[in-house]
Design a protein around this motif. Structure first.
Motif, mmCIF file in Angstrom:
data_model
loop_
_atom_site.group_PDB
_atom_site.id
_atom_site.type_symbol
_atom_site.label_atom_id
_atom_site.label_comp_id
_atom_site.label_asym_id
_atom_site.label_seq_id
_atom_site.Cartn_x
_atom_site.Cartn_y
_atom_site.Cartn_z
ATOM 1 N N SER A 8 0.841 -1.190 0.000
ATOM 2 C CA SER A 8 0.000 0.000 0.000
ATOM 3 C C SER A 8 0.877 1.240 0.000
ATOM 4 C CB SER A 8 -0.912 -0.004 1.228
ATOM 5 O OG SER A 8 -1.760 1.122 1.231
ATOM 6 N N ARG B 282 -3.052 -6.813 -14.424
ATOM 7 C CA ARG B 282 -3.699 -6.386 -13.188
ATOM 8 C C ARG B 282 -5.205 -6.495 -13.315
ATOM 9 N NH1 ARG B 282 -2.074 0.033 -13.574
ATOM 10 N NH2 ARG B 282 -3.608 0.642 -15.181
ATOM 11 N N ALA C 296 -8.713 -5.113 -11.097
ATOM 12 C CA ALA C 296 -9.399 -4.445 -10.001
ATOM 13 C C ALA C 296 -10.735 -5.137 -9.766
ATOM 14 C CB ALA C 296 -9.609 -2.968 -10.325
ATOM 15 N N PRO D 254 -4.194 6.219 -7.972
ATOM 16 C CA PRO D 254 -5.238 5.359 -7.421
ATOM 17 C C PRO D 254 -5.787 4.359 -8.430
ATOM 18 C CG PRO D 254 -5.535 7.570 -6.618
ATOM 19 C CD PRO D 254 -4.433 7.636 -7.642
ATOM 20 N N ASP E 181 -4.223 2.689 -10.448
ATOM 21 C CA ASP E 181 -3.307 1.563 -10.575
ATOM 22 C C ASP E 181 -3.612 0.457 -9.571
ATOM 23 O OD1 ASP E 181 -1.697 2.728 -12.644
ATOM 24 O OD2 ASP E 181 -0.683 3.935 -11.121
ATOM 25 N N THR E 182 -4.511 0.711 -8.654
ATOM 26 C CA THR E 182 -4.861 -0.268 -7.629
ATOM 27 C C THR E 182 -5.415 -1.548 -8.243
ATOM 28 O OG1 THR E 182 -5.278 1.389 -5.915
ATOM 29 C CG2 THR E 182 -6.389 -0.731 -5.675
ATOM 30 N N GLN F 256 -1.052 -7.926 -4.276
ATOM 31 C CA GLN F 256 -1.949 -6.778 -4.213
ATOM 32 C C GLN F 256 -1.184 -5.464 -4.189
ATOM 33 O OE1 GLN F 256 -5.349 -6.710 -4.308
ATOM 34 N NE2 GLN F 256 -5.259 -4.455 -4.261
ATOM 35 N N THR G 208 -2.128 -1.382 -3.687
ATOM 36 C CA THR G 208 -3.162 -0.429 -3.319
ATOM 37 C C THR G 208 -2.559 0.968 -3.273
ATOM 38 O OG1 THR G 208 -4.306 -2.096 -1.982
ATOM 39 C CG2 THR G 208 -4.886 0.207 -1.604
ATOM 40 N N VAL G 209 -3.153 1.880 -4.026
ATOM 41 C CA VAL G 209 -2.680 3.257 -4.092
ATOM 42 C C VAL G 209 -3.796 4.172 -3.610
ATOM 43 C CG1 VAL G 209 -1.658 5.051 -5.525
ATOM 44 C CG2 VAL G 209 -1.273 2.635 -6.079
ATOM 45 N N SER G 210 -3.505 4.994 -2.610
ATOM 46 C CA SER G 210 -4.508 5.881 -2.049
ATOM 47 C C SER G 210 -4.032 7.323 -2.012
ATOM 48 C CB SER G 210 -4.876 5.424 -0.643
ATOM 49 O OG SER G 210 -3.746 5.440 0.202
#
Length: 129
Positions: free
Chosen positions: A11, A38, A40, A88, A90-91, A125, A127-129
């Protein structure tokens, strides 16, 4: 006989970087190309980048060009994906894959776009926020 194991996910904040690794084992002699994909939640699996194991020619999805770099270390049987300036969107779950079929670059582009590779890892996984 073919095993692909991804690592390096995590993350991060938008604008950050991650490097994914894929360790390949088994009958790697049959690998014509390898790639990263990838997926989602609720979306189709999409091709991110691919590389020929022979001459090293690469393909990138338009959404990741100039941000992601695919590379390989033949001696270590390892594939990498350096991801910079993460966004985001890219999550997702990132998968490593290989394929044994011969083909030109246009065929590599096509099968990467449709996620049509023969062997797959279990994913890591991001996760980009």
């Amino acid at each position: 006989q073919v095993q692909l194991v991804e690592s390096g996910g995590g993350s991060v904040q938008a604008g950050g970087s991650l490097r994914l690794s894929c360790a390949a084992s088994g009958n790697t002699y049959t690998y014509n190309c390898m790639g990263w994909f990838r997926q989602a939640p609720g979306k189709e699996r999409e091709g991110v980048a691919a590389i020929f194991t022979g001459d090293g020619a690469t393909y990138y999805a338009d959404s990741v060009k100039e941000r992601f770099t695919i590379s390989k270390d033949t001696a270590k049987n390892t594939l990498y994906l350096q991801m910079n300036d993460l966004k985001p969107e890219d999550t997702g779950m990132y998968y490593c894959a290989s394929d044994s079929r011969d083909g030109n670059w246009y065929e590599l582009r096509a099968k990467t776009r449709r996620a049509d590779f023969g062997y797959w890892g279990q994913g890591t996984q991001v996760t980009v926020s």
